[in-house]
Write a protein that holds these residues in place. Structure first.
Motif, PDB file in Angstrom:
ATOM      1  N   LEU A  37      37.543  44.546 -44.403  1.00 34.70           N
ATOM      2  CA  LEU A  37      38.057  44.384 -45.768  1.00 34.70           C
ATOM      3  C   LEU A  37      37.495  45.463 -46.690  1.00 34.70           C
ATOM      4  CD1 LEU A  37      37.795  40.512 -46.077  1.00 34.70           C
ATOM      5  CD2 LEU A  37      39.883  41.864 -45.779  1.00 34.70           C
ATOM      6  N   LEU A  38      36.218  45.717 -46.595  1.00 33.90           N
ATOM      7  CA  LEU A  38      35.617  46.739 -47.440  1.00 33.90           C
ATOM      8  C   LEU A  38      36.185  48.115 -47.108  1.00 33.90           C
ATOM      9  CD1 LEU A  38      33.672  47.547 -49.645  1.00 33.90           C
ATOM     10  CD2 LEU A  38      31.855  47.651 -47.911  1.00 33.90           C
ATOM     11  N   GLY A  39      36.314  48.412 -45.824  1.00 31.23           N
ATOM     12  CA  GLY A  39      36.901  49.688 -45.425  1.00 31.23           C
ATOM     13  C   GLY A  39      38.317  49.849 -45.937  1.00 31.23           C
ATOM     14  N   ALA A  40      39.094  48.793 -45.849  1.00 34.57           N
ATOM     15  CA  ALA A  40      40.476  48.845 -46.333  1.00 34.57           C
ATOM     16  C   ALA A  40      40.516  49.069 -47.839  1.00 34.57           C
ATOM     17  CB  ALA A  40      41.210  47.548 -45.969  1.00 34.57           C
ATOM     18  N   LEU A  41      39.636  48.419 -48.565  1.00 37.02           N
ATOM     19  CA  LEU A  41      39.608  48.578 -50.019  1.00 37.02           C
ATOM     20  C   LEU A  41      39.143  49.974 -50.429  1.00 37.02           C
ATOM     21  CD1 LEU A  41      38.234  45.069 -50.968  1.00 37.02           C
ATOM     22  CD2 LEU A  41      40.544  45.933 -51.379  1.00 37.02           C
ATOM     23  N   VAL A  42      38.171  50.520 -49.719  1.00 41.62           N
ATOM     24  CA  VAL A  42      37.717  51.881 -50.013  1.00 41.62           C
ATOM     25  C   VAL A  42      38.844  52.873 -49.732  1.00 41.62           C
ATOM     26  CG1 VAL A  42      36.111  53.698 -49.294  1.00 41.62           C
ATOM     27  CG2 VAL A  42      35.259  51.377 -49.708  1.00 41.62           C
ATOM     28  N   GLU A  43      39.524  52.686 -48.620  1.00 43.27           N
ATOM     29  CA  GLU A  43      40.667  53.548 -48.284  1.00 43.27           C
ATOM     30  C   GLU A  43      41.762  53.422 -49.335  1.00 43.27           C
ATOM     31  OE1 GLU A  43      43.252  56.154 -46.274  1.00 43.27           O
ATOM     32  OE2 GLU A  43      41.104  55.817 -46.058  1.00 43.27           O
ATOM     33  N   LEU A  44      42.027  52.217 -49.768  1.00 42.93           N
ATOM     34  CA  LEU A  44      43.036  51.990 -50.799  1.00 42.93           C
ATOM     35  C   LEU A  44      42.668  52.711 -52.090  1.00 42.93           C
ATOM     36  CD1 LEU A  44      45.582  50.604 -51.882  1.00 42.93           C
ATOM     37  CD2 LEU A  44      44.148  48.610 -52.381  1.00 42.93           C
ATOM     38  N   ARG A  45      41.400  52.623 -52.465  1.00 41.04           N
ATOM     39  CA  ARG A  45      40.948  53.312 -53.675  1.00 41.04           C
ATOM     40  C   ARG A  45      41.251  54.809 -53.593  1.00 41.04           C
ATOM     41  NH1 ARG A  45      34.874  53.427 -54.076  1.00 41.04           N
ATOM     42  NH2 ARG A  45      35.237  55.141 -52.667  1.00 41.04           N
ATOM     43  N   CYS A  46      40.995  55.399 -52.446  1.00 38.50           N
ATOM     44  CA  CYS A  46      41.267  56.832 -52.259  1.00 38.50           C
ATOM     45  C   CYS A  46      42.759  57.126 -52.361  1.00 38.50           C
ATOM     46  CB  CYS A  46      40.740  57.298 -50.903  1.00 38.50           C
ATOM     47  SG  CYS A  46      38.952  57.270 -50.782  1.00 38.50           S
ATOM     48  N   ARG A  47      43.577  56.295 -51.743  1.00 42.15           N
ATOM     49  CA  ARG A  47      45.031  56.498 -51.788  1.00 42.15           C
ATOM     50  C   ARG A  47      45.581  56.353 -53.199  1.00 42.15           C
ATOM     51  NH1 ARG A  47      47.902  53.766 -46.566  1.00 42.15           N
ATOM     52  NH2 ARG A  47      46.555  54.709 -44.993  1.00 42.15           N
ATOM     53  N   LEU A  48      45.069  55.373 -53.931  1.00 43.50           N
ATOM     54  CA  LEU A  48      45.573  55.135 -55.285  1.00 43.50           C
ATOM     55  C   LEU A  48      45.231  56.282 -56.228  1.00 43.50           C
ATOM     56  CD1 LEU A  48      44.889  51.325 -55.759  1.00 43.50           C
ATOM     57  CD2 LEU A  48      47.045  52.450 -55.172  1.00 43.50           C
ATOM     58  N   LYS A  49      44.106  56.934 -55.986  1.00 44.38           N
ATOM     59  CA  LYS A  49      43.723  58.074 -56.824  1.00 44.38           C
ATOM     60  C   LYS A  49      44.701  59.229 -56.667  1.00 44.38           C
ATOM     61  CE  LYS A  49      38.736  57.448 -57.153  1.00 44.38           C
ATOM     62  NZ  LYS A  49      37.429  58.014 -56.797  1.00 44.38           N
ATOM     63  N   SER A  50      45.304  59.351 -55.502  1.00 37.03           N
ATOM     64  CA  SER A  50      46.127  60.524 -55.228  1.00 37.03           C
ATOM     65  C   SER A  50      47.623  60.247 -55.185  1.00 37.03           C
ATOM     66  CB  SER A  50      45.697  61.152 -53.900  1.00 37.03           C
ATOM     67  OG  SER A  50      45.938  60.257 -52.832  1.00 37.03           O
ATOM     68  N   ASP A  51      48.031  58.985 -55.316  1.00 38.12           N
ATOM     69  CA  ASP A  51      49.451  58.671 -55.141  1.00 38.12           C
ATOM     70  C   ASP A  51      49.891  57.573 -56.102  1.00 38.12           C
ATOM     71  OD1 ASP A  51      52.014  58.055 -54.249  1.00 38.12           O
ATOM     72  OD2 ASP A  51      51.462  57.967 -52.133  1.00 38.12           O
ATOM     73  N   GLU A  52      50.430  57.982 -57.230  1.00 42.41           N
ATOM     74  CA  GLU A  52      50.880  57.019 -58.246  1.00 42.41           C
ATOM     75  C   GLU A  52      52.053  56.185 -57.749  1.00 42.41           C
ATOM     76  OE1 GLU A  52      50.233  54.917 -61.516  1.00 42.41           O
ATOM     77  OE2 GLU A  52      49.006  56.637 -60.963  1.00 42.41           O
ATOM     78  N   GLY A  53      52.884  56.761 -56.886  1.00 45.71           N
ATOM     79  CA  GLY A  53      54.002  56.010 -56.308  1.00 45.71           C
ATOM     80  C   GLY A  53      53.531  54.852 -55.454  1.00 45.71           C
ATOM     81  N   GLU A  54      52.460  55.065 -54.707  1.00 48.64           N
ATOM     82  CA  GLU A  54      51.879  53.994 -53.888  1.00 48.64           C
ATOM     83  C   GLU A  54      51.328  52.889 -54.774  1.00 48.64           C
ATOM     84  OE1 GLU A  54      50.572  52.280 -50.111  1.00 48.64           O
ATOM     85  OE2 GLU A  54      52.261  53.402 -50.888  1.00 48.64           O
ATOM     86  N   ARG A  55      50.725  53.270 -55.871  1.00 47.99           N
ATOM     87  CA  ARG A  55      50.213  52.275 -56.827  1.00 47.99           C
ATOM     88  C   ARG A  55      51.357  51.403 -57.338  1.00 47.99           C
ATOM     89  NH1 ARG A  55      45.923  51.620 -60.226  1.00 47.99           N
ATOM     90  NH2 ARG A  55      44.971  53.524 -59.487  1.00 47.99           N
TER      91      ARG A  55
END
Length: 71
Positions: A37-55
């Protein structure tokens, strides 16, 4: 007075953590390992920083789940 503010801040923090834990349960991830869960959330944080469409896509999914949950 300062003690009351500290107590209120702790209560608010505890309530927020309980609500966030409820999201894990609502997502059907209650029995997953905490490291996953923590790994998934950290990965999500990285993706959200770089992809507004994903957000936007993930917000739409969450809104749908919340609206279906209240019917």
């Amino acid at each position: 007075m300062a003690r009351t503010r500290t107590s209120d801040a702790r209560k608010k923090d505890t309530r927020e953590k309980i609500e966030l834990g409820g999201l894990i349960v609502k997502a059907g991830l209650r029995y997953e390992k905490r490291a996953l869960l923590l790994g998934a959330l950290v990965e999500l944080r990285c993706r959200l920083k770089s992809d507004e469409g994903e957000r936007a896509r993930l917000i739409a999914i969450g809104v749908e789940v919340f609206s279906n949950d209240h019917e």
